[in-house]
Design an enzyme around this catalytic site. Sequence first.
Site, PDB file in Angstrom:
ATOM      1  N   LYS A 142       0.830  -1.212   0.000  1.00 21.39           N
ATOM      2  CA  LYS A 142       0.000   0.000   0.000  1.00 21.39           C
ATOM      3  C   LYS A 142       0.857   1.252   0.000  1.00 21.39           C
ATOM      4  CE  LYS A 142      -1.715   1.626   4.068  1.00 21.39           C
ATOM      5  NZ  LYS A 142      -1.561   3.057   4.344  1.00 21.39           N
TER       6      LYS A 142
ATOM      7  N   ARG B 135      -4.049  10.871   4.699  1.00 20.26           N
ATOM      8  CA  ARG B 135      -2.930  11.811   4.757  1.00 20.26           C
ATOM      9  C   ARG B 135      -1.943  11.635   3.601  1.00 20.26           C
ATOM     10  NH1 ARG B 135      -1.450  14.579   8.983  1.00 20.26           N
ATOM     11  NH2 ARG B 135       0.679  14.375   8.239  1.00 20.26           N
TER      12      ARG B 135
ATOM     13  N   CYS C 299      -4.248  13.529  13.134  1.00 17.63           N
ATOM     14  CA  CYS C 299      -4.982  12.283  12.985  1.00 17.63           C
ATOM     15  C   CYS C 299      -4.908  11.569  14.319  1.00 17.63           C
ATOM     16  CB  CYS C 299      -4.393  11.436  11.870  1.00 17.63           C
ATOM     17  SG  CYS C 299      -2.841  10.692  12.324  1.00 17.63           S
TER      18      CYS C 299
ATOM     19  N   ARG D 227      -8.795   0.115   4.798  1.00 17.49           N
ATOM     20  CA  ARG D 227      -7.851   1.063   4.200  1.00 17.49           C
ATOM     21  C   ARG D 227      -6.558   0.361   3.796  1.00 17.49           C
ATOM     22  NH1 ARG D 227      -5.949   5.193   7.905  1.00 17.49           N
ATOM     23  NH2 ARG D 227      -4.620   5.361   6.099  1.00 17.49           N
TER      24      ARG D 227
END
Length: 421
Positions: free
Chosen positions: A23, A93, A117, A397
């Site tokens: 990722k 972000r 965050c 995510r």
Amino acid sequence: MLEQFVVQGGQPLKGSIAISGAKNAALKMACAALLTDDWLILDNTPVLSDMVIICQILEELGAEINWKDNQLSIRVKNLKTHRARYDLVRKMRASFVLLGPMLARFGRAEISLPGGCSLGVRPVDIHLNGLRAMGANIELEDGYVIATGQLHGAEIMLHCPSVTGTENLVMAATLAKGRTILHNVAKEPEIIDLCNCLIKMGAKISGHGTDTIIIDGVDNLQGTTHRIIPDRLETITYAIANILTHGHIYLTNTEAWCFDALTSCFPEVKIHHTDFGFLAEGPVMNTVNLTTAPYPGLATDLQAQMMVLATQIPGTSYITEAVFENRMMHVPELCRMGADITVEDIQGTNRATIHGGVPLSGAPVMATDLRASVSLVLAGLCAKGQTTISRIYHLDRGYHALDEKLNACGANIDRVKQEAA
Ligand code: UD1
């Protein structure tokens, strides 16, 4: 509607799991598509909600996107707008990494400041000061960074090796006039992969993987096809699942180096490379004293998963989080499942003391961030009884089809609507 996982613990796990592409490499390579008017084709792209968001932002900016299975193709001929909106940037972000490439190619970029965050304040001074040193004019207006100007090379010392800071500056420097030398950069494998992709696009980069990266700017970059490296964080997460459940899960589409952080923290773990894939086996009996640090130190993104493993080692282990100020939110949740962990603040860093060897039992718990969420799944897999994990959108995510991958190996994880549960 929000979803949650209902995990029935104690199932024997057996089978194989294919690891997705990294990722943290894929997201930045998608941003790199802004550096050329040609197609950038990324193979082994993980299908994750974070990738969907970055593609959505790129599409709004004017990119053409084709996504077929794990191949993502992006072409940015022209921009429709220079502005990446707050509603999208705040969701992820990493989208701040659009700043460097957009500014370098188009001379203007407007990106919402990502804000804090759940892990803490998370400043972006390294990104902004670096771009300023390269000649950018940077203003803050209504929560947006407005960066303009033609970039030139510069010699820049990062005050700490920020991952996305390094990536933003490297990408900006590829199209800047002259030579940029970046000192004290981050050295993560995903950054090396990004640099390798940029080099295929025609960038002149050397030193990636060391403390200093040198970039000689070129006039333009072209498209390329690049295969993204395996996700070492996903690899180790499933390896820990296997050790915790005394399972027999072979990990495929990954590589031996992806296990390095696991074997250096837990030297008793054996990694068998077989025809079916990699098998990570315990038992782990020796307590640990671990501290997170920039690569090649222990990744903060593995801290929560390793803590679950430590709860099952008889004796006292210590884990210190030295990268982010607020990254132990999984601890109270693990304690609800019977773990014996206390956290103390030692000069601004959190140190967890884990009295291990205590069996875990299922409980309702809440996910707070990506890696905290997956640590709760790991705990749920080896706990006795039922664990309900709410707010699993954090998990989607960064982990593609985690429930499906584990269920195919015999786990019992139900994804249910939070209200209906
Ligand atoms: C990246 C990873 C994230 C990982 C983190 C640390 C992505 C998308 N995310 O996040 O998964 O947990 O690296 O390995 O790749 N800092 C500053 N000024 C800055 C930037 C950072 O002081 O301008 C500090 C931060 O507060 C933090 C440290 O540097 O203490 C590391 O942060 P950084 O490497 O920038 O994390 P990210 O790149 O946001």
